[in-house]
Motif scaffolding. Structure first.
Motif, PDB file in Angstrom:
ATOM      1  N   ARG A  80      -4.233  22.579  38.184  1.00 27.73           N
ATOM      2  CA  ARG A  80      -5.445  22.395  37.392  1.00 27.73           C
ATOM      3  C   ARG A  80      -6.669  22.835  38.187  1.00 27.73           C
ATOM      4  NH1 ARG A  80      -5.084  17.224  36.662  1.00 27.73           N
ATOM      5  NH2 ARG A  80      -3.537  17.591  35.068  1.00 27.73           N
ATOM      6  N   THR A  87      -6.683  26.678  38.141  1.00 27.26           N
ATOM      7  CA  THR A  87      -6.925  27.249  36.807  1.00 27.26           C
ATOM      8  C   THR A  87      -8.377  27.090  36.419  1.00 27.26           C
ATOM      9  OG1 THR A  87      -4.808  26.263  36.292  1.00 27.26           O
ATOM     10  CG2 THR A  87      -5.957  27.331  34.491  1.00 27.26           C
ATOM     11  N   SER A 125     -12.920  24.521  30.966  1.00 25.29           N
ATOM     12  CA  SER A 125     -12.462  23.845  32.183  1.00 25.29           C
ATOM     13  C   SER A 125     -13.033  22.437  32.252  1.00 25.29           C
ATOM     14  CB  SER A 125     -12.780  24.658  33.428  1.00 25.29           C
ATOM     15  OG  SER A 125     -14.072  25.141  33.384  1.00 25.29           O
ATOM     16  N   GLU A 152     -10.704  20.437  30.210  1.00 25.78           N
ATOM     17  CA  GLU A 152      -9.405  20.285  30.885  1.00 25.78           C
ATOM     18  C   GLU A 152      -9.466  19.170  31.936  1.00 25.78           C
ATOM     19  OE1 GLU A 152      -6.569  22.163  30.605  1.00 25.78           O
ATOM     20  OE2 GLU A 152      -5.505  21.680  32.454  1.00 25.78           O
ATOM     21  N   CYS A 155      -1.501  21.368  25.933  1.00 27.92           N
ATOM     22  CA  CYS A 155      -2.528  21.878  25.041  1.00 27.92           C
ATOM     23  C   CYS A 155      -1.986  22.205  23.659  1.00 27.92           C
ATOM     24  CB  CYS A 155      -3.192  23.106  25.638  1.00 27.92           C
ATOM     25  SG  CYS A 155      -3.969  22.741  27.174  1.00 27.92           S
ATOM     26  N   HIS A 176      -7.335  25.219  26.595  1.00 29.46           N
ATOM     27  CA  HIS A 176      -6.581  26.066  27.518  1.00 29.46           C
ATOM     28  C   HIS A 176      -6.829  27.544  27.233  1.00 29.46           C
ATOM     29  CE1 HIS A 176      -2.974  28.113  29.110  1.00 29.46           C
ATOM     30  NE2 HIS A 176      -3.264  27.336  30.125  1.00 29.46           N
ATOM     31  N   ALA A 215       2.371  28.211  31.527  1.00 30.91           N
ATOM     32  CA  ALA A 215       2.117  27.185  30.506  1.00 30.91           C
ATOM     33  C   ALA A 215       3.423  26.786  29.827  1.00 30.91           C
ATOM     34  CB  ALA A 215       1.125  27.701  29.477  1.00 30.91           C
TER      35      ALA A 215
END
Lengths: 213, 661, 305
Positions: free
Chosen positions: C106, C109, C125, C128, C190, C207, C226
């Motif tokens: 995470r 990403t 983000s 997320e 997601c 995502h 993913a």
């Protein structure tokens, strides 16, 4: 048997929280209906041999709670043309958290209550207390008359679970009387809802304040 | 004995390392270089002393009577002291090297000398704090440390913010010291001695009171919520290398105090550990939530220090619980993890504060919302920041993960395995710890994104440039430390095991960290991860057409004129989390109402003040300031009134005595 | 040894199939024919054979994002047991590494998304990391329940349950935990109702919006990891909701594959019959998941001693 019973009771707890957290009244009614049917199963799990009074009670409970009452309520809902609780007194998330706290409280205090020893292993007592609490939360925090009826129904479900502990001691007729009261109560309320709706063109119980004078 | 003398020499050299700067001209940088050299020498001698003490058979102790009416000069270097001495001998010297360019004497003539002197004194006094084994000596060292930190942190005292932060720090630290004096008085009463030696057989209430007083007194220094009020302001307003020392080392002195006192007290009660677990969880979650709400890069780091103190306290609570319930595994994992986190935090937090200093130096602002795009302008600083950020988020394969892994393992062990009853309520602390981990990622992504990534939001950020080697080098050393402990945590287990055994007075052959958990796997998995990344990059490189075919602007979703200002700022990044936590953060939001079809220019503002300081203590002080002056009537300035007061007091005391209150 | 090889093969080969099955289910519900089940494989292979367009704003973090994510997810996949077989790597405390590897993924990403300087990717983000703050504690509550039930800190043993198998007494907490974990699965991968993988409105995505600027092999890697994440979390969930094994070892492999595909169909059904929640209601859903797992733990500790 106890294990299966506990599993069912846990599902009932989950449904409580779902009823608190969703805004669609239709979904809540269905949840409470399924809860009622699950409640009907509980006596089967508690008692090793099925007696006729118990069997009657199960059938009546399932029929009334699982089908009759939801049908009445959904009809009332359709007549009143509403779909969801718009603005509860406290939001859906806070009411879930409140319900969760009530459930945790019930789980914690149930162990301290002076109960017969055979009830310690099951979740009957905490579930019933938690369900009663959730019923109260629904009654207190929702404005729509129909949601309050649902709260009342959940409350009764909680009491029903508690009565499972006493099913041998309590005569069938008492339980039947409660069931009849419930049925009549909801029947009448649903009629009233229609009238509130016609009189105020809304189902918001806050308008009842104007009847004060 | 050699080790004691070496460390005492080191303390003297460190403590007076600032003198040459004071003696030479205020424009000269020579003094500063000599000071750094002295610090370097002192640290080398100190680290040498630590190495020597490992080979000495008995715990080296030096005890000489002195001229003061109380106590004696007694220092001991045991394993707990050593663990805390290591950061003292590593971080300040790196900070001093960093300061050569960051706080160049010739550019800071008005306060450079003062800073240099108290910086050295701070380092020396901290080393003395951890080896003092006498209450009076301890308090003296403690007070020197507090004062030195005050003067070092308020170097720029012409700035009102700095002054305010300094005052708050001074008040907080002295309230803490007051508790400590009360605690040592009680200690003296219970043991008939000022020596800090393990005691047996004191009443449980006395031990409990001593514990609570120690928790409050040292809690002020460590920054346990809600006693953290001084911390964000002081860290934000101090020069960055001083912030690094304060956050990386000085906060740990509070932790040291709690660890030392709990080591000396016999048989802790269950509620001690429980209190620490709860306090640690609150400190950790609230600390990092506050960090997310800030825009000032150094305030963010300061709040994140509070969070890390929370993690350390959770580990300590677990260890205390293990001692009360006689569970050596919990003690070993809890205290081992917490002590390792002390080391780790002093590595990555100093690294990040140095980094913040370099960023502020380049961008001329502390507000992260005005930065951006520094990655292209300061690539080396950015790489070091990534190391620090990954480490502080406790992500594998760096060092933060190793220490949190130990604490997690300990917490999971409280569930009770193999017929062991356990204490499952304590295991719930793993959940806030997980939340802290996720929030830390949010916090440091916010900082990383706003500062380094995207494109610059203001002119000075655009002209930022790489920093000189003398500022990069200290960071690089710390980053290597982070990676080293992260990949090979096994190297730290020997001193940790020793310290744990002293703390819990466990017999030698009981569990150690390596027998309690398979620590070797952490190293293996870390290396496997590195190899895996290498393989993926290799595969990616060898794909037939995996080349950059063109470079273009960022996809703007069809908007014709994107500017740097439409980027997500740090504030907008944290917005959702701030509103999620607004029950503790109480943000002040200034939301412009949009009326017309074409609304005019509007400004949105969202500030997260410190709930405890700005909403509780400051209003309280204001009320006190309004009403307490009424008591000034008592102060008449005439002597016979004062005599009268004494008489009244004597009479009251006599009456009290006669009723027997 | 064969089992380990099959484990790794399944981990590497099977994930995109899940996406295909989900999409097929959704298409069936919508009355369409839908893309072939293997479409995700074609997509990924196509992407791997293309060049990359990279934004001028970006730095090495932009490339590091997908690479680190894939490495972390792969390593996490080595820690979980599949079906009735032990995981290739197992040690006490690997559950924490498992959770934190997702955290590492995470971190990179979201950093890669921020690297482009696009407001939309920043938005993604932020969402997320925000939702992770609730789903990760929920996961740890679930781990606490599993560790207590199985008396072990190794994922392999935790997910396989106690030596004699999960007893019916454990049903109550396990029901709660599996509800919580299912929500976590939907959030982490997601899917609807948390995120809509099909939407093309940047403002509403999590995502998908984070990877707007990735192209070519990098995008392929992202899609692949993913899918792998879904494979891993789905496997974890399967251990709890379908803890049945046969005695004949080799049958357990096809059984596992069928179970996992069944789970993919369930996810597809959920996606077909539910709408995506409004963004500000998602924390509520995740808090509910956290509460479910927490209740599971309280029940276990309080009533199953």
């Amino acid at each position: 048997m106890t294990d299966l019973l506990n599993a069912v009771l846990v599902i009932i707890l989950v449904m409580n929280l779902f009823a608190l957290g969703t805004s669609r009244i239709n979904a809540v009614i269905r949840t409470v209906a399924i809860q009622g049917i699950l409640l009907g199963i509980i006596p089967l799990l508690i008692h090793k041999h099925l007696t006729i009074p118990v069997a009657i009670m199960i059938i009546v409970a399932v029929v009334i709670k699982g089908t009759v009452i939801p049908t009445i309520m959904i009809r009332a809902l359709r007549d009143a043309q509403i779909k969801r609780e718009v603005e509860p007194l406290i939001g859906f998330l806070p009411s879930i958290i409140l319900g969760a706290m009530a459930t945790a409280f019930a789980l914690l205090i149930a162990g301290q209550l002076p109960l017969a020893s055979q009830h310690y292993g099951t979740l009957l007592v905490p579930t019933s207390i938690a369900t009663v609490f959730v019923g109260f939360i629904l009654l207190v925090t929702r404005y729509k008359a129909i949601s309050q009826v649902i709260g009342y129904l959940v409350l009764e479900n909680g009491i029903f679970i508690f009565s499972m502990l006493l099913v041998e001691a309590m005569p069938l007729i008492v339980e039947m009387g409660v069931m009849l009261d419930l049925f009549v109560g909801i029947f009448v309320t649903c009629i009233i809802i229609n009238h509130i709706n016609q009189a105020f063109s809304s189902m918001d119980t806050r308008h009842l304040v104007s009847l004060k004078e | 004995m050699l080790s004691v003398w070496m460390i005492l020499t080191a303390i003297a050299v460190l403590g007076f390392s600032g003198l040459p700067v004071c003696l030479l001209s205020s424009r000269s940088v020579v003094g500063q270089r000599i000071a750094t050299l002295l610090m370097f020498l002192g640290s080398i001698i100190g680290l040498g002393g630590i190495a020597v003490s490992f080979n000495e058979a008995t715990t080296p102790t030096l005890c000489v009577p002195w001229f003061l009416p109380f106590g004696q000069f007694m220092v001991t270097i045991d394993a707990i002291s050593i663990l805390f001495l290591v950061p003292v001998f590593i971080v300040p010297v790196l900070g001093s090297i960093y300061g050569l360019r960051y706080w160049k004497q010739s550019e800071h003539q008005e306060n450079g000398q003062r800073l240099a002197f108290f910086y050295g004194l701070l380092a020396g006094s901290m080393a003395l704090v951890v080896i003092a084994h006498d209450a009076v000596l301890f308090l003296i060292a403690w007070e020197i440390m507090a004062i030195a930190a005050y003067f070092a942190a308020t170097a720029e005292d012409d700035n009102p913010d700095v002054c305010r932060a300094g005052w708050i720090y001074l008040i907080a630290t002295h309230v803490g010291t007051l508790c400590l004096i009360a605690m040592f008085a009680l200690w003296r009463h219970a043991t008939n001695s000022f020596a800090l030696m393990p005691i047996v057989g004191i009443p449980a209430e006395t031990a409990g009171t001593i514990f609570v007083l120690a928790l409050i007194g040292f809690g002020f220094k460590a920054g346990i919520m809600p006693l953290h009020v001084w911390l964000p302001g002081a860290h934000a307003n101090a020069p960055s290398h001083v912030s690094a020392v304060m956050s990386g080392v000085m906060l740990k002195m509070g932790v040291y105090g709690i660890i030392r006192m709990t080591a000396l007290l016999p048989m802790p009660a269950v509620w001690w550990g429980g209190t620490l677990l709860i306090l640690g969880a609150i400190t950790g979650v609230a600390g990092i939530a506050f960090a997310i709400g800030q825009n000032d890069i150094k305030r963010m780091l300061a709040y994140s220090s509070i969070e890390n103190i929370g993690i350390i306290i959770i580990g300590l609570g677990l260890a205390l619980l293990g001692r009360s319930l006689n569970q050596p595994v919990w003690v070993v994992l809890g205290l081992g993890g917490s002590l390792l986190h002390v080391w780790n935090h002093s590595l990555f937090k100093s690294l990040l504060f140095f980094n913040a200093g370099a960023i502020i130096h380049a961008a001329h602002t502390r507000n992260i919302d005005q930065m951006g795009g520094l990655a292209k302008r300061m690539p080396l600083v950015m790489v070091l920041f990534v190391v620090g950020a990954v480490a502080i988020c406790a992500l594998p394969p760096l060092n933060g993960f190793a220490s949190e892994w130990l604490i997690y393992n300990g917490l999971f062990n409280t569930l009770g395995f193999d017929g062991n009853a356990g204490f499952p309520a304590a295991a719930i602390a793993a959940v806030p710890l997980a939340m802290i981990g996720a929030l830390a990622v949010a916090c440091f992504i916010k900082m990383f994104g706003a500062v380094f990534l995207g494109s610059p939001r203001c002119e000075s950020a655009n002209h930022a440039h790489n920093q000189p080697l003398s500022m990069i080098m200290p960071m690089a050393v710390l980053a290597v430390g982070c990676i080293g402990i992260g990949l090979f945590p096994i190297i730290a287990t020997v001193p940790l095991d020793k310290a744990v055994k002293i703390w819990a007075s466990l017999p030698v052959q009981t569990v150690s960290i390596t027998t309690a958990v398979p620590l070797g796997w952490i190293a293996k998995m870390g290396l496997a991860f590195v190899v895996l990344i290498g393989v993926i990059i290799l595969v990616l490189k060898n794909l037939p057409r995996a080349k950059v075919v063109s470079r273009a602007g960022t996809w703007d979703c069809g908007y014709a004129r994107p500017t740097a200002r439409i980027q997500y700022t740090g504030s907008s990044f944290g917005q959702m989390l701030v509103s999620l936590f607004n029950f503790i953060l109480w943000p002040k939001t200034d939301l412009p109402a949009i009326h017309k079809l074409f609304p005019s220019t509007a400004r949105f503002k969202n500030i997260v003040p410190d709930t405890i300081l700005d909403r509780l203590i400051v209003p309280l002080f204001r009320i006190a300031g309004r009403y307490l002056p009424m008591l000034r009537i008592l102060q008449q300035g005439q002597t016979h009134f004062y005599v009268l007061y004494i008489l009244i007091i004597v009479i009251i005391l006599l009456i009290c005595g006669s009723i027997g209150v | 040894m064969t089992d380990k090889i099959i484990h790794i093969l399944l981990l590497i080969v099977m994930p995109p199939l899940l996406l295909g099955v989900i999409n097929k289910t959704k298409a069936w519900f919508a009355g369409r024919n839908g893309p072939p089940v293997l479409q995700s494989y074609y997509d990924i292979i196509k992407l791997l054979r293309k060049g990359m367009v990279i934004s001028t704003t970006t730095t090495w973090i932009f490339i590091a994002g997908p690479v680190v994510t894939l490495a972390a997810v792969l390593l996490a996949g080595m820690l979980i047991p599949i079906g009735s077989f032990n995981s290739p790597i197992a040690f006490a405390g690997d559950l924490i590494l498992f959770a934190y590897l997702f955290g590492l993924a995470r971190f990179f990403t979201t950093a890669a998304a921020m690297d482009t300087g696009s407001p939309f990717e920043g938005m993604g983000s932020a969402r997320e990391v925000t939702f992770a703050c609730l789903s990760e504690p929920a996961m740890f509550f679930a781990f606490l329940v599993l560790a207590k039930l199985s008396g072990s800190l190794t994922l392999t043993h935790m997910l396989h349950g106690p030596a004699e198998g999960f007893s019916s007494a454990m049903a109550a907490p396990l029901i709660l935990v599996s509800i919580g974990l299912f929500v976590v699965l939907l959030a982490e991968t997601c899917r609807i109702p948390v995120d809509d993988p099909n939407t093309h409105l940047e403002l509403t995505m999590i995502h998908e919006v984070m990877v707007l600027d990735h192209s070519g092999p990098l995008l392929g890697i992202i899609l692949y990891s993913a899918a792998m994440k879904m494979f891993i979390l789905g496997t974890v969930l399967l251990h709890i909701i379908l803890p049945f094994q046969t005695r004949t070892m080799w049958i357990n492999w096809p059984m596992f594959i069928i179970e996992l595909l069944g789970l993919a169909i369930v996810i597809g059904i959920v996606e077909s019959i539910m709408a995506r929640l409004r963004m500000r209601h998602i924390p509520g859903l995740l808090i509910a998941a956290l509460l479910f797992c927490g209740f599971g733990f309280i029940l276990l500790v309080r009533y199953n001693q």
